[in-house]
Design an enzyme around this catalytic site. Sequence first.
Site, PDB file in Angstrom:
ATOM      1  N   ILE A 156       7.124   7.539   4.819  1.00 46.18           N
ATOM      2  CA  ILE A 156       7.867   8.395   5.265  1.00 46.18           C
ATOM      3  C   ILE A 156       7.190   9.599   5.451  1.00 46.18           C
ATOM      4  O   ILE A 156       7.555  10.303   6.619  1.00 46.18           O
ATOM      5  CB  ILE A 156       8.953   8.512   4.183  1.00 46.18           C
ATOM      6  CG1 ILE A 156       9.837   7.385   4.137  1.00 46.18           C
ATOM      7  CG2 ILE A 156      10.004   9.815   4.635  1.00 46.18           C
ATOM      8  CD1 ILE A 156      10.714   7.247   2.771  1.00 46.18           C
ATOM      9  N   ARG A 176      -2.747  10.856  -4.373  1.00 45.11           N
ATOM     10  CA  ARG A 176      -3.958  10.690  -5.347  1.00 45.11           C
ATOM     11  C   ARG A 176      -5.050  10.300  -4.598  1.00 45.11           C
ATOM     12  O   ARG A 176      -5.930  10.886  -5.247  1.00 45.11           O
ATOM     13  CB  ARG A 176      -3.371   9.438  -6.270  1.00 45.11           C
ATOM     14  CG  ARG A 176      -2.307   9.766  -7.246  1.00 45.11           C
ATOM     15  CD  ARG A 176      -1.805   8.536  -7.775  1.00 45.11           C
ATOM     16  NE  ARG A 176      -1.126   7.703  -6.864  1.00 45.11           N
ATOM     17  CZ  ARG A 176      -0.220   6.635  -6.928  1.00 45.11           C
ATOM     18  NH1 ARG A 176      -0.259   6.208  -8.236  1.00 45.11           N
ATOM     19  NH2 ARG A 176      -0.082   5.939  -6.087  1.00 45.11           N
ATOM     20  N   ARG A 233      12.243  12.439  -4.927  1.00 42.20           N
ATOM     21  CA  ARG A 233      13.209  12.311  -6.115  1.00 42.20           C
ATOM     22  C   ARG A 233      13.204  13.485  -6.825  1.00 42.20           C
ATOM     23  O   ARG A 233      12.207  14.408  -6.825  1.00 42.20           O
ATOM     24  CB  ARG A 233      12.536  11.129  -6.822  1.00 42.20           C
ATOM     25  CG  ARG A 233      12.593   9.845  -6.610  1.00 42.20           C
ATOM     26  CD  ARG A 233      14.036   9.182  -6.734  1.00 42.20           C
ATOM     27  NE  ARG A 233      14.180   7.647  -6.552  1.00 42.20           N
ATOM     28  CZ  ARG A 233      14.701   7.448  -5.431  1.00 42.20           C
ATOM     29  NH1 ARG A 233      14.647   8.383  -4.503  1.00 42.20           N
ATOM     30  NH2 ARG A 233      14.700   6.131  -5.099  1.00 42.20           N
ATOM     31  N   GLU A 262      21.552  13.234 -10.742  1.00 42.71           N
ATOM     32  CA  GLU A 262      22.610  12.911  -9.772  1.00 42.71           C
ATOM     33  C   GLU A 262      23.725  12.289 -10.348  1.00 42.71           C
ATOM     34  O   GLU A 262      23.453  11.096 -11.169  1.00 42.71           O
ATOM     35  CB  GLU A 262      21.910  11.940  -8.415  1.00 42.71           C
ATOM     36  CG  GLU A 262      21.129  12.990  -7.873  1.00 42.71           C
ATOM     37  CD  GLU A 262      20.071  12.090  -6.923  1.00 42.71           C
ATOM     38  OE1 GLU A 262      20.475  10.930  -6.485  1.00 42.71           O
ATOM     39  OE2 GLU A 262      19.164  12.622  -6.261  1.00 42.71           O
ATOM     40  N   HIS A 280      22.205  13.440  -1.473  1.00 43.47           N
ATOM     41  CA  HIS A 280      21.238  12.192  -1.289  1.00 43.47           C
ATOM     42  C   HIS A 280      21.764  11.388  -0.195  1.00 43.47           C
ATOM     43  O   HIS A 280      22.090  10.183  -0.385  1.00 43.47           O
ATOM     44  CB  HIS A 280      21.258  11.400  -2.733  1.00 43.47           C
ATOM     45  CG  HIS A 280      20.076  10.532  -2.694  1.00 43.47           C
ATOM     46  ND1 HIS A 280      19.597  10.256  -4.060  1.00 43.47           N
ATOM     47  CD2 HIS A 280      19.319  10.148  -1.660  1.00 43.47           C
ATOM     48  CE1 HIS A 280      18.379   9.540  -3.962  1.00 43.47           C
ATOM     49  NE2 HIS A 280      18.364   9.251  -2.401  1.00 43.47           N
TER      50      HIS A 280
HETATM   51  O1  A2R Z   1      -1.443   8.615  -4.120  1.00 44.58           O
HETATM   52  P1  A2R Z   1      -1.510   7.612  -3.106  1.00 44.58           P
HETATM   53  O2  A2R Z   1      -2.777   7.714  -2.292  1.00 44.58           O
HETATM   54  O3  A2R Z   1      -0.956   6.199  -3.307  1.00 44.58           O
HETATM   55  O4  A2R Z   1      -0.285   8.358  -1.868  1.00 44.58           O
HETATM   56  C1  A2R Z   1       1.051   8.052  -2.078  1.00 44.58           C
HETATM   57  C2  A2R Z   1       1.778   9.115  -2.655  1.00 44.58           C
HETATM   58  N1  A2R Z   1       1.832   9.269  -4.052  1.00 44.58           N
HETATM   59  C3  A2R Z   1       1.339  10.206  -4.908  1.00 44.58           C
HETATM   60  N2  A2R Z   1       0.742  11.295  -4.506  1.00 44.58           N
HETATM   61  C4  A2R Z   1       0.353  12.153  -5.682  1.00 44.58           C
HETATM   62  N3  A2R Z   1       0.652  11.728  -6.936  1.00 44.58           N
HETATM   63  C5  A2R Z   1       1.392  10.701  -7.278  1.00 44.58           C
HETATM   64  N4  A2R Z   1       1.282  10.376  -8.652  1.00 44.58           N
HETATM   65  C6  A2R Z   1       1.731   9.773  -6.146  1.00 44.58           C
HETATM   66  N5  A2R Z   1       2.219   8.719  -6.094  1.00 44.58           N
HETATM   67  C7  A2R Z   1       2.343   8.293  -4.860  1.00 44.58           C
HETATM   68  O5  A2R Z   1       3.057   9.099  -2.339  1.00 44.58           O
HETATM   69  C8  A2R Z   1       1.808   7.811  -0.891  1.00 44.58           C
HETATM   70  O6  A2R Z   1       0.991   8.473   0.103  1.00 44.58           O
HETATM   71  C9  A2R Z   1       3.420   8.371  -0.897  1.00 44.58           C
HETATM   72  C10 A2R Z   1       4.361   7.215  -1.084  1.00 44.58           C
HETATM   73  O7  A2R Z   1       4.559   6.725  -0.054  1.00 44.58           O
HETATM   74  P2  A2R Z   1       4.788   5.052   0.348  1.00 44.58           P
HETATM   75  O8  A2R Z   1       4.410   4.335  -0.783  1.00 44.58           O
HETATM   76  O9  A2R Z   1       4.565   4.541   1.506  1.00 44.58           O
HETATM   77  O10 A2R Z   1       6.155   5.265   0.219  1.00 44.58           O
HETATM   78  P3  A2R Z   1       7.632   5.840   1.229  1.00 44.58           P
HETATM   79  O11 A2R Z   1       8.108   4.559   1.929  1.00 44.58           O
HETATM   80  O12 A2R Z   1       6.825   6.715   2.189  1.00 44.58           O
HETATM   81  O13 A2R Z   1       8.580   6.236   0.383  1.00 44.58           O
HETATM   82  C11 A2R Z   1       8.219   7.633  -0.475  1.00 44.58           C
HETATM   83  C12 A2R Z   1       9.393   7.948  -1.463  1.00 44.58           C
HETATM   84  C13 A2R Z   1      10.088   6.812  -2.162  1.00 44.58           C
HETATM   85  O14 A2R Z   1       9.398   6.331  -3.409  1.00 44.58           O
HETATM   86  C14 A2R Z   1      11.489   7.548  -2.701  1.00 44.58           C
HETATM   87  O15 A2R Z   1      11.601   8.058  -3.702  1.00 44.58           O
HETATM   88  C15 A2R Z   1      11.711   8.403  -1.612  1.00 44.58           C
HETATM   89  O16 A2R Z   1      10.432   8.470  -0.822  1.00 44.58           O
HETATM   90  O17 A2R Z   1      12.733   7.906  -0.661  1.00 44.58           O
END
Ligand code: A2R
Length: 320
Positions: A156, A176, A233, A262, A280
């Site tokens: 996203i 990260r 979130r 929420e 949301h």
């Molecule tokens: O940290 P990385 O290199 O795995 O990158 C992911 C990043 N991310 C974080 N960044 C900093 N600190 C963290 N603890 C952390 N955890 C994850 O967030 C990655 O770039 C991004 C998540 O991207 P995707 O897994 O592709 O998920 P998407 O489809 O973009 O959805 C993101 C979120 C969902 O989990 C819902 O909460 C919301 O958007 O709808």
Amino acid sequence: MTKPDLLLPGPLMPMIMEQLDAAFTVHKLYEAEDRDALLSEVADKIVAIASGSHVNVDAGLMGRLPNLKIVSNFGVGYDTVDAKWAGEHGIYVTNTPDVLTEEVADTAMALLLMTAREFPASERYLRAGKWPERPYPLTKSTLRGRKLGIFGLGRIGKAIAKRAEGFGLEIAYHNRSKASDAAYPYHDTLEGLAAAVDTLMIVVPGGDATYHAVSTDVLEALGPDGILINIGRGTVVDEIALIKALRDGTIRSAGLDVFEDEPNVPQALIDIDRIVLLPHVGSASVHTRNAMGQLVVDNLLNWKASGKPLTPVSETPLRS
Ligand code: A2R
């Protein structure tokens, strides 16, 4: 053909329920007068769960179901499912990635524009009949010259970045780890990113790792022209710290589609007229919600037919 037993902790869209009924024997936990009794009665038979974001599928629930093999979650975020525990116990967790990416990115840009240019407040102004008295005041913010920091440059986040480039914004990000397929400047801390930009877009998952990541320090780093947009979130932002920062002028404004508790939104946020609050609705069109619903069903049907779901989350990778 026998229908495997599936537990439904909460209601899901009718198009999901109809398809589940055709392929599974569905046990509706939320309709049971005595949930504990229902769980005890069907526990041994349950092999699958279909869940939505407002029901917790935790170790306590999964641990009562000795033959559970898969939890199919509605939504790309799955912080209400204990996926780590599931992975350790050989249970698949699936989510609904990709099919909502463009819709949520559209919402993110809309929310950013609404917030920077105060469009909801100016529309309220017109409806209140105030325009004939005098024009709506010029907005203090604009997208012109803004630097956008994306906290979570994933599926996203990248779709938002693509749109933001079209709007002429400078882009930087914090994950990260550095994304191999993105040329935008990378910051290895969130505070560092906030200090380098004036607009912070939150697109990370919820859960322990991101809980209250947007703290007083991050808001102070964002600064007095700062705009915070959250479509990830609610738990990622320390809401109390945000309310204080908005009241004190530590940052200028915020556009929020997600909240810590929420559907309850703090009155203190509702009372701040210039910020923008959405219930949301990031992915909430019929088109996109149907696509998400179909993926919930298809994960279960694929698992039923072949033993493998379509989109398992990283904590529960495909096993042979
Ligand atoms: O940290 P990385 O290199 O795995 O990158 C992911 C990043 N991310 C974080 N960044 C900093 N600190 C963290 N603890 C952390 N955890 C994850 O967030 C990655 O770039 C991004 C998540 O991207 P995707 O897994 O592709 O998920 P998407 O489809 O973009 O959805 C993101 C979120 C969902 O989990 C819902 O909460 C919301 O958007 O709808």
